[in-house]
Design an enzyme around this catalytic site. Structure first.
Site, PDB file in Angstrom:
ATOM      1  N   VAL A  27       0.977  -1.418  -1.773  1.00 29.00           N
ATOM      2  CA  VAL A  27       1.866  -0.355  -1.310  1.00 29.00           C
ATOM      3  C   VAL A  27       1.825   0.799  -2.309  1.00 29.00           C
ATOM      4  O   VAL A  27       1.854   0.575  -3.528  1.00 29.00           O
ATOM      5  CB  VAL A  27       3.311  -0.873  -1.179  1.00 29.00           C
ATOM      6  CG1 VAL A  27       4.264   0.250  -0.798  1.00 29.00           C
ATOM      7  CG2 VAL A  27       3.385  -2.016  -0.170  1.00 29.00           C
ATOM      8  N   SER A  28       1.742   2.034  -1.815  1.00 32.40           N
ATOM      9  CA  SER A  28       1.802   3.232  -2.648  1.00 32.40           C
ATOM     10  C   SER A  28       0.665   3.222  -3.672  1.00 32.40           C
ATOM     11  O   SER A  28      -0.500   3.082  -3.296  1.00 32.40           O
ATOM     12  CB  SER A  28       3.181   3.331  -3.311  1.00 32.40           C
ATOM     13  OG  SER A  28       3.355   4.574  -3.955  1.00 32.40           O
TER      14      SER A  28
END
Length: 712
Positions: free
Chosen positions: A302-303
């Site tokens: 994520v990210s």
């Protein structure tokens, strides 16, 4: 509980015992999968077994009930927390920092430790028994160490073994992805492997000479020794820096003198190899049973962790990875011309700008743009905490004075600033987050950290006249309290300004002082340190700031920064791996036109017919899952959880790799906002429809003649 420190051979017996704990367990053989990888520092390797009752892999003994509480776990002695206390607080923070744990938003219904692989509530606390390995790894330099963890559930699927990566998001510590990738892994009987990506909350209190060990304990350097994630080196000397800049802090990501971001993919691949070693030790008593050939490996994240997952696939020369699932990933596509993006009726001809390019641009204009009338009512639409009243208006005036704005009224200057941001490729859908990002100093976090990192600078270079330190109420640098530092490992995404640590404007007219209180020398205004923002922008572009000339030193520094920028650029070649990139359309942190959309387009150009990448764009979602409830009335939030599509994307990838099930094709998922009812197992598809295997023409995303076509 059992902990074994391999370096010291000390063994303490506790609650869990099994045949896997036979003598000689960690001896290994010459096999590629059961020998300790050469990059692991043997003296830092240890493991802990968790019974799944008093403590566990996933929730640190808190269970879903404890994770639901906003109250952080207690610490007996805040000046000297134990390893277990730090771990528990870190996991509590990691969960609550990355997913929406509020009632009605999907927690305990669409995701959460209490759910099984079919998303049915088990009625339990969701605690997971098993073993956790932790070690520092060397990136090959002999002086740059990363923290990695492997978590193996006691009920791991050994018939169809699987592994998922969890590189930390942002600059979080090594537990940063436990509530995202980790939870999904255990739900499906998979092993979770984590890497802090060379970041984590690793800083060096230079004046005190205190460091963090791999467990997050803040200790004198002599107590930590070499087993630290980061000990600063200096262009001059530690003593000279401490004398010139007392009580300042050196941060690994900004001041290591090494470009750790360029090795995110390498660190993720190391975690996978470490995972195979650990699996064979715990599940096979040292035999080489588990290997890439018989274990399904999904590179997930994520990210920034999503960016690491993608970079791992690009760099995977050992065929470790089988598939990729990255949500809101910080991917930097090839820096070339020739790609366009058609979104509805508009066409953008220069997408895919470098991450630090678009951040140094928006950091200049966001404080003024936040005052635009279209953003009235947006979250935290006020001057940053601690800054003088009118600091955002002063930024507008300062930009006008430097010729960067032409408008003469405050309202018109704010509108002009917002339009400049849009002209640079930012979507209007992300505007509502600009005031929040600016108020929380997020733009300053990025430019003050990443530019220094790309140029391989050190703390005593004081790039653009900035350093890091705790401050008093007047903004003056002070010594960071031990009680604050001792708990910062567990506090989440800590790069300054955050966690009681500020960016210090050393060259301010009223400095050295907390940056948000700084009066810029070139403007005479308390304008949130515009001088530094323009300096960082100049280093990225190679062009002098308005009204200045670049010195020879500035030119050399800019060359260093721009060379480093190129080292973190992706190839967009995923080696034909089945892959999903899931992008939040309303994201103001990782911008769709410069990240997911552009990477997808370049992948189709680079790989052509060999590409197996699907790009999924989800409207009404953004970057701050944990803040969803703050963006609108509690009864009708305007944003929805992108995390739902991450876990369902992992489901789809696992099914594809195991059974050949078709992955969703590139598409826009038509979510419904605002959410007018609490999400339940019955109604959630009314707001969060499934990703379609074959989307309709109105929702399909495609690439034609080097143009990415996105339905609006």
């Amino acid at each position: 509980m059992l902990r074994m420190r391999v370096g010291s051979k000390a063994l303490a017996f506790g609650l869990l015992a099994s045949a896997a704990l036979a003598p000689g367990l960690l001896a290994g053989t010459a096999s590629a999968q059961n020998a300790l990888p050469s990059f692991v520092l043997p003296q830092t390797l240890s493991f802990t077994d968790y019974d799944g009752v008093s403590d566990d892999l996933l929730t640190a003994g808190l269970g879903v009930t404890g994770l639901s509480s906003a109250v952080a776990p207690t610490v007996a002695n805040p000046l000297s927390p134990t390893v277990a206390e730090l771990r528990r607080r870190a996991i509590h923070n990691a969960y609550r920092g990355l997913v929406d744990t509020s009632t009605g938003g999907g927690w305990r219904v669409l995701y959460g430790p209490n759910l099984n692989a079919n998303y049915v509530d088990t009625g339990t606390e969701g605690k997971v028994a098993g073993r956790e390995y932790i070690a520092l790894t060397d990136d090959g330099s002999g002086s740059n160490y990363q923290t990695m963890i492997v978590q193996i559930p006691a009920n791991a699927n050994q018939t169809q073994p699987c592994m998922v990566t969890g590189p930390s998001s942002g600059s979080r510590n090594v537990y940063g992805a436990i509530g995202t990738a980790g939870e999904w892994a255990f739900r499906n009987g998979c092993v979770a492997v984590y890497a802090d990506k060379g970041t984590g909350n690793a800083f060096h209190d230079v004046t005190r000479d205190y460091l963090y060990d791999r467990f997050g304990q803040f200790l004198p350097r002599g107590s930590v020794g070499a087993a630290t994630n980061f000990a600063a080196s200096f262009t001059t000397s530690q003593g000279a820096f401490a004398a010139a800049y007392p009580n300042r802090l050196a941060y690994k990501q900004a001041h290591s003198g090494k470009l750790v971001d360029g090795k995110w993919g390498d660190y993720t691949l190391q975690a996978i190899e470490f995972g195979f070693y650990a699996m064979n030790q715990y599940l096979a008593a040292g035999a080489a049973r588990f290997a890439p050939a018989n274990t399904t490996v999904i590179s997930g994240g994520v990210s920034n962790g999503g960016g690491a997952a993608v970079m791992a696939a690009e760099k995977d020369t050992k065929s470790l990875v089988d598939g990729v699932v990255a949500v809101i990933p910080n991917v930097i596509p090839p820096q070339r011309s020739g790609l366009s993006i058609r979104y509805g009726a508009s066409t953008l001809t220069a997408p895919g700008k470098h991450f630090i390019d678009y951040y140094t641009q928006i950091a200049i204009y966001a404080p003024c743009a936040a005052l635009d009338s279209s953003l009235t009512g947006a979250v935290l639409n006020a001057d940053p905490s601690g800054s003088p009243s009118g600091s955002r208006a002063n930024r507008c005036a300062a930009l006008k004075g430097k010729g960067l704005l032409s408008s003469t009224t405050l309202a018109a200057q704010a509108a002009e600033s917002l339009q400049i941001i849009h002209n640079y490729g930012y979507l209007v859908e992300g505007d509502w987050e600009i005031p929040l990002m600016e108020n929380l100093n997020a733009y300053r976090q990025i430019i003050d950290t990443y530019v220094a990192e790309y140029g391989r600078f050190r703390a005593d270079d004081a790039l653009c006249g900035t350093t890091f330190a705790a401050t008093n109420a007047a903004g003056a640098p002070i010594q960071l309290p031990i009680a604050t530092a001792a708990l910062l490992f567990a506090a989440g995404n800590i790069i300054p300004p955050a966690g009681g640590i500020s960016v210090i404007a050393e060259n301010a007219a009223n400095g050295p002082i907390n940056e948000v209180m700084a009066v810029s020398r070139s403007t005479g205004l308390a304008d949130l340190n515009l001088d530094a923002a323009l300096c960082y922008r100049s280093l990225v572009t190679g062009d002098a700031a308005p009204g200045t000339k670049m010195s020879m030193r500035d030119k050399v520094n800019s060359t260093r920064v721009r060379q480093g920028m190129q080292e973190v650029v992706g190839t967009a070649n995923l080696r034909g791996l089945p892959s999903l990139i899931i992008q939040a359309r309303n994201d103001e942190v990782i911008h769709p036109n410069h990240a997911g959309r552009a990477y997808f387009g370049w992948n189709k150009i680079v790989e052509g017919s060999a590409s197996k990448l699907s790009y999924i764009e989800v409207p009404n979602t953004q970057h701050f899952e944990s803040l969803i409830g703050t963006f609108g009335p509690a009864a009708a939030p305007i944003y929805l959880p992108i995390h739902h599509y991450f876990v369902r994307g992992l489901d789809a990838m696992l099914a594809n790799l195991r059974t050949g099930a078709t992955l969703p094709q590139s598409q826009v998922v038509r979510t419904a906002s605002p959410r007018t009812a609490a999400l339940t197992a019955v109604n959630y598809k009314s707001f969060l429809p499934d990703m379609a295997t074959a989307p309709s023409a109105a929702n399909a995303i495609s690439v034609s003649n080097n143009t990415v076509v996105i339905p609006q």
